[in-house]
Scaffold this motif. Structure first.
Motif, short mmCIF file in Angstrom:
data_model
loop_
_atom_site.label_atom_id
_atom_site.label_comp_id
_atom_site.label_asym_id
_atom_site.label_seq_id
_atom_site.Cartn_x
_atom_site.Cartn_y
_atom_site.Cartn_z
N GLN A 1 29.97 -27.72 8.92
CA GLN A 1 29.68 -28.82 8.00
C GLN A 1 30.29 -30.12 8.50
OE1 GLN A 1 29.87 -27.97 3.71
NE2 GLN A 1 30.53 -25.90 4.28
N ARG B 1 30.70 -27.17 -4.48
CA ARG B 1 31.34 -27.99 -3.45
C ARG B 1 32.78 -28.28 -3.84
NH1 ARG B 1 27.18 -32.96 -2.81
NH2 ARG B 1 28.04 -33.32 -4.86
N LEU C 1 32.70 -30.50 0.52
CA LEU C 1 32.64 -29.33 1.39
C LEU C 1 31.97 -28.20 0.61
CD1 LEU C 1 33.46 -27.90 4.05
CD2 LEU C 1 35.67 -27.40 2.98
N SER C 2 30.78 -27.81 1.06
CA SER C 2 30.02 -26.77 0.36
C SER C 2 30.64 -25.40 0.56
CB SER C 2 28.57 -26.74 0.86
OG SER C 2 27.93 -27.95 0.53
#
Length: 152
Positions: free
Chosen positions: A135, A81, A89-90
């Motif tokens: 996301q 992340r 935020l992956s």
């Protein structure tokens, strides 16, 4: 006159297996728009690692889990992340252009190469990145740092 006398000596050297990371290029994704462009389409980017090795050296390139790995992340199944403050935020790093094989830090999913030419021809290996679509993240500048380890 007298006959010349002769002798000899040996000339020896040893060459060790050796590898050196001579350069990296960042995986710079640019703008990720989870509400529009990337709501259903992932954002891809790539970087690279350049390694210089002794001829015929087989080596492994491992990529760490990053500084913000999610709980449950392992070398075999990294959950990387980027962070912006408390926001995460992956993203994934992959060893193939199809982005199906996660690039991690154990023998099962690191990248194994063999230097066939030698140090005059460094090996540049592409790192394929992907941010999954849609996301739920706030605006901001997101980043992570991934450690590269070369073993030989």
């Amino acid at each position: 006159g007298a006959s010349p006398q002769t002798g000899s000596f040996n000339v020896t050297a040893s060459v060790a297996k050796s590898c050196n990371i001579t350069g990296t290029s960042d995986v710079a994704f640019g703008a990720y728009d989870p509400a529009d462009a990337n709501f259903s389409t992932p954002l891809d980017a790539s970087g690279s690692v350049t390694v210089r090795c002794t001829k015929n050296t087989t080596y492994d390139i491992a990529l760490g889990q990053g500084a913000n790995a999610a709980s449950g992340s392992t070398c075999a199944a990294p959950l990387r992340r980027m962070a912006s403050g408390a926001e995460q935020l992956s993203y994934g790093l992959f060893s193939d252009a199809g982005r199906t094989t996660a690039w991690g830090c154990d023998a099962a999913n690191d990248v194994t190469r063999t230097e066939t030419v030698g140090p005059s021809s460094p090996d540049t290996v592409t790192v394929y990145g992907r941010i999954p679509a849609g996301q739920d993240v706030a605006d901001g500048s997101y980043s992570d740092t991934v450690t590269v380890t070369v073993s030989f």
